[in-house]
Write a protein that holds these residues in place. Sequence first.
Motif, short mmCIF file in Angstrom:
data_model
loop_
_atom_site.label_atom_id
_atom_site.label_comp_id
_atom_site.label_asym_id
_atom_site.label_seq_id
_atom_site.Cartn_x
_atom_site.Cartn_y
_atom_site.Cartn_z
N PHE A 35 2.20 2.94 -13.42
CA PHE A 35 1.20 2.84 -12.35
C PHE A 35 1.67 3.53 -11.07
O PHE A 35 0.85 3.95 -10.25
N LEU A 36 2.99 3.60 -10.89
CA LEU A 36 3.57 4.19 -9.68
C LEU A 36 4.66 5.18 -10.06
O LEU A 36 5.31 5.04 -11.11
N ILE A 37 4.88 6.14 -9.19
CA ILE A 37 6.00 7.07 -9.29
C ILE A 37 6.88 6.84 -8.06
O ILE A 37 6.40 6.89 -6.93
N ALA A 38 8.17 6.54 -8.29
CA ALA A 38 9.07 6.19 -7.19
C ALA A 38 10.01 7.34 -6.87
O ALA A 38 10.45 8.07 -7.77
N ARG A 39 10.33 7.46 -5.57
CA ARG A 39 11.30 8.47 -5.13
C ARG A 39 12.02 7.94 -3.91
O ARG A 39 11.39 7.52 -2.93
N ASP A 40 13.36 7.91 -3.98
CA ASP A 40 14.14 7.49 -2.83
C ASP A 40 13.96 8.48 -1.69
O ASP A 40 13.93 9.71 -1.90
N ARG A 41 13.85 7.93 -0.45
CA ARG A 41 13.66 8.78 0.73
C ARG A 41 14.70 8.46 1.80
O ARG A 41 14.39 7.90 2.86
N PRO A 42 15.98 8.81 1.54
CA PRO A 42 17.01 8.55 2.55
C PRO A 42 16.80 9.34 3.83
O PRO A 42 17.36 9.00 4.88
N ASP A 43 16.00 10.41 3.76
CA ASP A 43 15.71 11.17 4.98
C ASP A 43 14.88 10.37 5.97
O ASP A 43 14.90 10.65 7.17
N ILE A 44 14.17 9.35 5.46
CA ILE A 44 13.38 8.50 6.35
C ILE A 44 14.19 7.29 6.79
O ILE A 44 14.13 6.87 7.95
N GLY A 45 14.95 6.74 5.87
CA GLY A 45 15.77 5.57 6.19
C GLY A 45 16.66 5.23 5.02
O GLY A 45 16.42 5.67 3.88
N PRO A 46 17.69 4.40 5.22
CA PRO A 46 18.66 4.10 4.15
C PRO A 46 18.10 3.28 3.01
O PRO A 46 18.65 3.30 1.92
N GLY A 47 17.01 2.58 3.20
CA GLY A 47 16.45 1.76 2.13
C GLY A 47 14.98 2.04 1.89
O GLY A 47 14.21 1.14 1.54
N VAL A 48 14.58 3.30 2.06
CA VAL A 48 13.17 3.65 1.96
C VAL A 48 12.89 4.24 0.58
O VAL A 48 13.61 5.11 0.10
N VAL A 49 11.81 3.74 -0.06
CA VAL A 49 11.35 4.29 -1.34
C VAL A 49 9.90 4.72 -1.18
O VAL A 49 9.07 3.97 -0.65
N GLU A 50 9.64 5.93 -1.61
CA GLU A 50 8.27 6.46 -1.60
C GLU A 50 7.61 6.16 -2.94
O GLU A 50 8.15 6.50 -3.99
N TYR A 51 6.45 5.50 -2.90
CA TYR A 51 5.69 5.21 -4.11
C TYR A 51 4.39 6.01 -4.08
O TYR A 51 3.64 5.96 -3.09
N THR A 52 4.12 6.70 -5.18
CA THR A 52 2.88 7.46 -5.31
C THR A 52 2.09 6.91 -6.49
O THR A 52 2.66 6.70 -7.58
N LEU A 53 0.82 6.66 -6.30
CA LEU A 53 -0.01 6.18 -7.39
C LEU A 53 -0.17 7.25 -8.46
O LEU A 53 -0.46 8.41 -8.16
N SER A 54 0.04 6.86 -9.72
CA SER A 54 -0.25 7.76 -10.83
C SER A 54 -1.77 7.75 -11.10
O SER A 54 -2.53 7.04 -10.43
N THR A 55 -2.18 8.52 -12.10
CA THR A 55 -3.60 8.51 -12.46
C THR A 55 -4.03 7.11 -12.89
O THR A 55 -5.10 6.63 -12.48
N ASP A 56 -3.21 6.44 -13.72
CA ASP A 56 -3.53 5.06 -14.11
C ASP A 56 -3.51 4.15 -12.89
O ASP A 56 -4.35 3.24 -12.77
N GLY A 57 -2.56 4.36 -11.99
CA GLY A 57 -2.48 3.52 -10.80
C GLY A 57 -3.74 3.60 -9.95
O GLY A 57 -4.24 2.59 -9.46
N VAL A 58 -4.25 4.82 -9.78
CA VAL A 58 -5.50 4.99 -9.02
C VAL A 58 -6.64 4.27 -9.72
O VAL A 58 -7.47 3.60 -9.08
N ALA A 59 -6.71 4.39 -11.04
CA ALA A 59 -7.81 3.79 -11.80
C ALA A 59 -7.76 2.28 -11.78
O ALA A 59 -8.80 1.61 -11.75
#
Length: 267
Positions: free
Chosen positions: A124-148
């Motif tokens: 449902f989600l695609i995760a990506r660590d984002r240390p450029d934003i902060g030390p404990g930040v994770v970016e979550y993007t909705l997949s096609t199923d997640g949107v549905a």
Amino acid sequence: MSVTKTICRIALVSCALMLASCTVFGDVPSRDEFMRMPREIRTGAADSVIERVESTVDRAEVATAVQAIVAAAPLCYPWPGLWLDASDRRNVYYARYDLMTRDWGNETTSASQQRMREFVELGFLIARDRPDIGPGVVEYTLSTDGVAFLRGTPYGGARPQFCPNAQRRVAAITNMEFGQFDCGNLRVRFTHVADTWPTWARTEAARQRVDATWAPPGVPINGQVTLGRQWFRQGAEPPGVQNGALRSLCLDGARNVVGDDLNLNAP
């Protein structure tokens, strides 16, 4: 010009305008379908009308309607509490686990992280660590199923949850009872079964929950739902809803449709 000829010409022009409007806003109903519509729909006095299901209804039509309701039945997974930074991209969320740990503690943060990992494993989600934003930040993007499957929003209002569909199959209609019920006048009892796990149940935990909520694949169980027949003004049908179809129609005090009474674990 005689009054009779004038009236006839006005009538012909009116009919032409009505047909043209139907062509613009939707398919022109057949004569038989038009005559089946309630008078309030044919005259334009109402946008929607709920009728009683006729006692002569075709059993095959009932089975088709119940199948559509059963296949779409949701199994919902609520989101955990999250500290989110605003995102300028639709369907992208930034979880601030560093701030959650600081303000809410390790236990709450770990539980939320685990829940979000389950959503990633389910696709449902695609995760990506984002240390450029902060030390404990994770970016979550909705997949096609997640949107549905997403219902609600994490930014206020209804609590967000993923509600994937049951994908179960009606095995047999076992009883049809006509009467006066809360969500229609035709109460249908049936058996339903899963030929396999839903396509979204990719993890063992998800399959165990599906089994516990309904039954393992190949094991039939009882269900029940109440039906009525709903008509709409031409062009006013909700997406994916056929005009005049059988639906489970539970009403609130203002006679607005608020849901259905589908029970996939009927006694």
